[in-house]
Every structure is written in structure tokens, then in C-alpha cells.
Write an enzyme that holds these catalytic residues in place. Structure first.
Site, PDB file in Angstrom:
ATOM      1  N   TRP A 183      -8.006 -62.291 -13.401  1.00  0.00           N
ATOM      2  CA  TRP A 183      -7.949 -63.698 -13.791  1.00  0.00           C
ATOM      3  C   TRP A 183      -8.729 -64.560 -12.813  1.00  0.00           C
ATOM      4  O   TRP A 183      -9.480 -65.451 -13.222  1.00  0.00           O
ATOM      5  CB  TRP A 183      -6.496 -64.180 -13.876  1.00  0.00           C
ATOM      6  N   ASP A 219      -3.914 -57.974 -12.949  1.00  0.00           N
ATOM      7  CA  ASP A 219      -4.028 -59.187 -13.771  1.00  0.00           C
ATOM      8  C   ASP A 219      -4.585 -60.342 -12.958  1.00  0.00           C
ATOM      9  O   ASP A 219      -5.559 -60.988 -13.342  1.00  0.00           O
ATOM     10  CB  ASP A 219      -2.643 -59.548 -14.322  1.00  0.00           C
ATOM     11  N   ASP A 228      -3.948 -63.218 -21.957  1.00  0.00           N
ATOM     12  CA  ASP A 228      -4.415 -64.605 -22.116  1.00  0.00           C
ATOM     13  C   ASP A 228      -5.804 -64.597 -22.748  1.00  0.00           C
ATOM     14  O   ASP A 228      -6.186 -63.636 -23.401  1.00  0.00           O
ATOM     15  CB  ASP A 228      -4.447 -65.276 -20.740  1.00  0.00           C
TER      16      ASP A 228
END
Ligand SMILES: Nc1nc2c(c(CN[C@H]3C=C[C@H](O)[C@@H]3O)cn2[C@@H]2O[C@H](COP(=O)(O)O)[C@@H](O)[C@H]2O)c(=O)[nH]1
Length: 341
Positions: free
Chosen positions: A321, A317, A250
Site C-alpha cells: 500500500w 499489505d 482495496d
């Protein structure tokens, strides 16, 4: 030491798993080895590992946030999650503009949290977002009502098109139920992610770099991870090979990795990112940022494994994040207008 030289020394770092049907690690390896705009600093990866091992214990598996996600344990939740991740991209505003925000349960939310809560609010207000026919023929006015708030959600037309696509393909190929796709995939995360990328064009997150196909499959992979988290690894959330997935490339993870010195941007690229200049989708810059993010996290996973920690890419992840949710003192994330992340 110049990083290109360091690159040569590290080439044996980017060893591939014996079997990689997903094709994300194998197709991004060439970008990491040939790229000259973004590089990975292995010593910073070791330092981050040490910090994590001495920090509070890491969450054993990705947590779910039911306050912002519709979840009723049935096939309705499966279809709702597919829509959530079909619209899970690009929440940042034009330079100098305020972000799109919504009010939900007395909270002001923006970004991903606003998207999830808006779709949960919609269900609570009577929109059957699990119904393929309802999605296929949704009007722009209805979607605008669902995402109502301060400012407008970016890329609105694309989100409407994705909503229609999800409804149409669910009807045409999966009898209206995404749970049928999970069964067809025999509960393989890799097979389901590849099925998403193949049957739902909006999930086909694949680029071309120096003439070669490079797979990222960010929303396809996160959709599988979200099913697993939402169903606590049971039933529609049971997958046999979650460990085969990569992190989800992302715009927040590269920001966090760069903040920790794990990623370094060439000065020309750093200057453009730090002034929030748009980085074109499909450009070498964008592809190198995403590929190095994926490989930096794979090296991080291996380094944690060497220290006896069994964190999956999905665990790493989510940890990164969530760190990125408090990024006030970090340099900006790169701005690429895209529907893929
Ligand atoms: N790599 C990765 N990217 C993720 C997520 C999430 C949220 N998911 C988890 C949250 C609770 C559940 O546990 C879900 O699993 C959103 N995004 C991406 O970030 C961007 C939005 O950021 P901001 O502008 O700050 O809201 C956008 O590209 C969006 O696609 C993730 O988990 N990993």
C-alpha cells in the site's frame, strides 16, 4: 502461453489452510480458479520476492503514523479507530476532477491520509468522536465541517450514515465502547473481524459470485490491523491470531500488483480500467480483481516464508500500500464506487 492453460496448471497452487474460520481465502478460491478476466502470474511473484529480499530490510511489523492518527492509549482511541475504518473508503474523484484535499499542520493531504488527519483535527477542535451518542446524532453540517477542505469528500451521505450506524450500534450492543467487542472476541483478530461484519452492516463486505458467497471483509480486517498497530500489539491492540488474516482488498493493491506484472487483466478489462471507466460494484470484474489480489498476496506470503521471511499478510499489505502512495508512473487503479474499500 495462454493464461487459461496456465491457470489449469496452477490449480494446486491455491491450497487452503487447514482451518479458515475467516472464510476469505476459502470463499475467494473459486473466483481465482474459475475467473477469466484477471489472472495471477506466479513467476512474477517469485521475482517480486527476490527483489524484496535484496531491497532494504522490510519493516518487521506495520508501523503507525501518529502524525495523522488520534491516539491517547485509551478506549477513546479504540472508538476513534472504529469510526476511522467505518469511513475508510473511496477517496478518488470523478474522471478529470481534482481529488478532495485538506490542509492539516501546514500539509496538503488527500485520500486516506486526509480522512485520518481530518478526524484527528476534529478531536483537536473539540469533537468527541469517541462518544457513541455524539456519533449517533451527528448532523450533516458537523460532518461537512469535519471533512472541510478543497472539493467535497466523495460519498458524503454514506459517510454520514456510517457515522450514525457506528454510534447507534456501539450504544445498543457494546455499552458505547468498542473495547467491549475486543474483550468479547477474547482478543482473536478473526473473531473480531467477523463480529464487525455481523453487527455493523457497513462492514459487511461480502459479494455473490456465480451464486456463491464471497467474503472480502476489507474494512473489518483493516480495523483489527489498525488497532494492533495503534496499540503496538499490546492492550486493546493485542491479538492472538493476526496471522490468520488476509491482505485488505482495496483499490491500490491491485494497481501495484498489476504494475509488477503479478496480476494481468484481460484486454477488455484492462482497457476499461486504463480509461478510468466505472467498474460496477458486485460485478464479476470487480470480484475477480479483489479475489486475485487476495490470493496473489497469499502466494507472495508463502513464497517469502519459503525464503525464511515471516511477513504476515498485514505486513505485505502495508508494504504494497505504501508503494502505491507513489503510483504516478503506474496505470490507473480500478474505479468502483463502493463503501467497502
Ligand atoms: N490494503 C490497504 N488499503 C488501505 C490501507 C490504508 C491506510 N492504512 C494504513 C496507513 C497507515 C496505517 O499503518 C494504516 O494501517 C488505506 N487503504 C485503502 O486505500 C484506499 C485509499 O488510498 P488513497 O486513495 O491512495 O488514499 C482506500 O481504499 C482505503 O480504504 C492499507 O494500509 N492497506
Amino acid at each position: 502461453m495462454d493464461n487459461l492453460h496456465r491457470h489449469d496448471e496452477d490449480d494446486d497452487l491455491y491450497t487452503l489452510p487447514g482451518h479458515d474460520p475467516l472464510g476469505v481465502l476459502s470463499s475467494t478460491q473459486v473466483v481465482v480458479e474459475q475467473g477469466e478476466l484477471v489472472w495471477i502470474n506466479p513467476d512474477q511473484i517469485e521475482q517480486l520476492c527476490e527483489r524484496w529480499l535484496h531491497d532494504a530490510p522490510t519493516t518487521a511489523s506495520p508501523q503507525w503514523f501518529e502524525q495523522y492518527h488520534f491516539t491517547d492509549g485509551t478506549q477513546r482511541t479504540v472508538n476513534w479507530l472504529l469510526l476511522l475504518d467505518a469511513l475508510n473508503f473511496c477517496f478518488w474523484a470523478e474522471k478529470g476532477q481534482p481529488r478532495w484535499t485538506i490542509e492539516y499542520q501546514g500539509e496538503r493531504l488527500n485520500g486516506y491520509w486526509a480522512e485520518a488527519a481530518a478526524l484527528k483535527r476534529a478531536v483537536e477542535e473539540g469533537h468527541p468522536l469517541w462518544d457513541a451518542e455524539y456519533l449517533r446524532q451527528m448532523s450533516a453540517e458537523t460532518l461537512a465541517q469535519i471533512f472541510r477542505g478543497e472539493q467535497k469528500i466523495p460519498l458524503f451521505d454514506e459517510r454520514l450514515a456510517h457515522t450514525h450506524e457506528v454510534g447507534r450500534i456501539l450504544q445498543e450492543q457494546f455499552s458505547g465502547q468498542f473495547s467491549n467487542a475486543i474483550e468479547q472476541s477474547q482478543h482473536s483478530a478473526v473473531t473480531l473481524a467477523l463480529l464487525l461484519a455481523q453487527h455493523f452492516p457497513s462492514f459487511h463486505d461480502v459479494a455473490t459470485y456465480h451464486g456463491k458467497q464471497v467474503r472480502f471483509l476489507k474494512r473489518a480486517q483493516i480495523c483489527v490491523a489498525d488497532l494492533s498497530a495503534a496499540f503496538h500489539g499490546e492492550g486493546w491492540g493485542r491479538f492472538t491470531d493476526l496471522g490468520m488474516m488476509t491482505i485488505f482488498a482495496d483499490y491500490k493493491l491491485p494497481q501495484v500488483l498489476r504494475h509488477y506484472g503479478v496480476l494481468t487483466y484481460h484486454t477488455s478489462l484492462a482497457q476499461r480500467v486504463d480509461t478510468q471507466e466505472l467498474i460496477p460494484a458486485g460485478s464479476e470484474e470487480e470480484i475477480e480483481i479483489r479475489a486475485c489480489t487476495i490470493w496473489a498476496c497469499e502466494l507472495l506470503r508463502r513464497a517469502m516464508e519459503r525464503r525464511g521471511s515471516q511477513l504476515t499478510a498485514a505486513d505485505i499489505d502495508l508494504k504494497l500500500w505504501l508503494i502505491g502512495q507513489n503510483a504516478k508512473e503506474m496505470r490507473p487503479y480500478h474505479r468502483t464506487r463502493t463503501v467497502y474499500y
